[in-house]
Design an enzyme around this catalytic site. Structure first.
Site, PDB file in Angstrom:
ATOM      1  N   ASN A   9       1.087  -1.147   0.215  1.00 24.35           N
ATOM      2  CA  ASN A   9       0.210  -0.274  -0.064  1.00 24.35           C
ATOM      3  C   ASN A   9       0.930   1.376   0.217  1.00 24.35           C
ATOM      4  OD1 ASN A   9      -1.668   1.808   0.717  1.00 24.35           O
ATOM      5  ND2 ASN A   9      -2.037   1.089   2.645  1.00 24.35           N
ATOM      6  N   LYS A  11       0.230   4.207  -0.491  1.00 26.81           N
ATOM      7  CA  LYS A  11      -0.232   5.738   0.473  1.00 26.81           C
ATOM      8  C   LYS A  11      -0.555   6.791  -0.841  1.00 26.81           C
ATOM      9  CE  LYS A  11      -0.038   3.391   4.364  1.00 26.81           C
ATOM     10  NZ  LYS A  11       0.189   2.895   5.699  1.00 26.81           N
ATOM     11  N   HIS A  94      -9.141   1.138   4.887  1.00 26.13           N
ATOM     12  CA  HIS A  94      -8.441   1.387   5.671  1.00 26.13           C
ATOM     13  C   HIS A  94      -8.527   1.960   6.676  1.00 26.13           C
ATOM     14  CE1 HIS A  94      -4.107   3.014   6.311  1.00 26.13           C
ATOM     15  NE2 HIS A  94      -4.130   1.680   6.081  1.00 26.13           N
ATOM     16  N   GLU A  96      -6.913   4.963   7.983  1.00 26.88           N
ATOM     17  CA  GLU A  96      -6.848   6.495   7.254  1.00 26.88           C
ATOM     18  C   GLU A  96      -8.191   7.014   6.355  1.00 26.88           C
ATOM     19  OE1 GLU A  96      -3.041   5.690   5.193  1.00 26.88           O
ATOM     20  OE2 GLU A  96      -2.115   4.848   7.470  1.00 26.88           O
ATOM     21  N   GLU A 166      -5.336  -5.109  10.323  1.00 27.34           N
ATOM     22  CA  GLU A 166      -4.584  -3.921  11.009  1.00 27.34           C
ATOM     23  C   GLU A 166      -4.507  -3.151  12.010  1.00 27.34           C
ATOM     24  OE1 GLU A 166      -2.503  -2.958   6.829  1.00 27.34           O
ATOM     25  OE2 GLU A 166      -3.757  -1.656   7.183  1.00 27.34           O
ATOM     26  N   GLY A 172       2.672   2.552  10.484  1.00 26.17           N
ATOM     27  CA  GLY A 172       3.216   3.769  10.324  1.00 26.17           C
ATOM     28  C   GLY A 172       4.068   4.283  12.093  1.00 26.17           C
ATOM     29  N   SER A 213       3.113  -1.480  10.915  1.00 22.31           N
ATOM     30  CA  SER A 213       4.764  -1.938  10.605  1.00 22.31           C
ATOM     31  C   SER A 213       5.243  -3.711  10.656  1.00 22.31           C
ATOM     32  CB  SER A 213       5.384  -1.991  12.365  1.00 22.31           C
ATOM     33  OG  SER A 213       4.502  -0.444  12.427  1.00 22.31           O
TER      34      SER A 213
HETATM   35  P1  PGA Z   1       2.417   0.539   7.835  1.00 21.46           P
HETATM   36  O1  PGA Z   1       1.093   0.188   6.798  1.00 21.46           O
HETATM   37  O2  PGA Z   1       3.663  -1.169   7.160  1.00 21.46           O
HETATM   38  O3  PGA Z   1       3.528   1.767   6.819  1.00 21.46           O
HETATM   39  O4  PGA Z   1       2.721  -0.163   8.621  1.00 21.46           O
HETATM   40  C1  PGA Z   1       0.232  -0.199   6.895  1.00 21.46           C
HETATM   41  C2  PGA Z   1      -0.770   0.323   6.492  1.00 21.46           C
HETATM   42  O5  PGA Z   1      -1.794   0.270   6.614  1.00 21.46           O
HETATM   43  O6  PGA Z   1      -1.152  -0.674   5.129  1.00 21.46           O
END
Ligand code: PGA
Length: 252
Positions: A9, A11, A94, A96, A166, A172, A213
């Site tokens: 992803n 983003k 997601h 976000e 997640e 993140g 992460s």
């Molecule tokens: P990350 O994000 O691996 O940077 O923690 C995962 C995601 O948001 O799908």
């Protein structure tokens, strides 16, 4: 046996030129790991160019979002057919999107149905926030996200759904869940909720990814868990060597 699926992803990162360079770096390493389903989810602006680059490879493309309506006055949105022109997959719900763009279980549900109806594989993201986790509400939150988000999905389409577990506190932050802890959540909360909706047989085939992460250093810890079938990778998917190592770990 469920085929592992690892998705990157990206983003809101990479212009079209940067995306092309990243895929050029990723391609040889990714193409070698044929036992894993490999998916890249770049920004929408790069989908057309990357489709051309990925044609003839087995590496799939996913969008990061879609709208559920077929067309009309929805400024800034992409319809399922527009996404389907370039993609086989689409990320839905997601955290976000839920946090910054007011997506709800109800909009997730409309998007999942629209994606399935047009033949896209929805990667449906679920996960509890830190506050919910600390208040022992993980189970309640995940069950609600699954029951509402996947409500009334036709049983003959449900087999295509991929779930990404997640935990929001792990995204993140560099603070991943442990493999064992994530597996307990998937085995004891997510799979039973899927069984309640779709039955045992379909759920046995449903892939559930872990996300939050994931790095080359911790990926194997997740992939050796019996109920985890891959990963949704954010930050590390922008680093070619790192992402290839994660995909390789999924293939072992
Ligand atoms: P990350 O994000 O691996 O940077 O923690 C995962 C995601 O948001 O799908």
């Amino acid at each position: 046996m469920r085929r592992p699926i690892v998705a990157g992803n990206w983003k809101m990162n990479k212009t079209t030129e940067q995306a092309r360079l990243l895929v050029a770096d990723l391609l040889p390493g990714l193409q070698a790991v044929t036992s894993v389903e490999r998916v890249l989810c770049p920004p929408a602006t790069s989908l057309m160019g990357l489709k051309a680059m990925l044609t003839g490879t087995e590496i799939g493309l996913g969008a990061q979002n879609l709208h559920w309506e077929a067309s009309g006055a929805f400024t800034g949105e992409l319809s399922p057919a527009m996404v389907k022109e370039f993609c086989q997959y689409v990320l839905i719900g997601h955290s976000e999107r839920r946090q910054y763009f007011s997506e709800t279980d109800a909009t997730v549900n409309k998007k999942v149905k629209a994606a399935l109806a047009i033949g896209l594989v929805p990667i449906v993201c679920v996960g509890e926030t830190l506050a919910e986790n600390e208040a022992n509400r993980t189970s309640e939150v995940l069950i609600r996200q699954i029951m509402e988000g996947l409500k009334d999905v036709p049983a003959d389409q449900a087999g295509a759904i991929v779930i990404a577990y997640e935990p929001v506190w792990a995204i993140g932050t560099g603070r991943a869940s442990s493999g064992v802890q994530a597996n307990v959540v998937v085995a004891d909360i997510i799979r039973p909720a899927l069984i309640a909706l779709f039955g045992k047989e379909i759920t046995q085939g449903t892939r559930v990814q872990y996300g939050g992460s994931v790095t080359a250093a911790n990926a194997a810890e997740f992939f050796c868990q019996p109920d985890i079938d891959g990963a949704l990778v954010g930050g590390a998917s922008l680093k070619p060597t790192e992402f290839i190592k994660i995909v390789e770990a999924a293939g072992q």
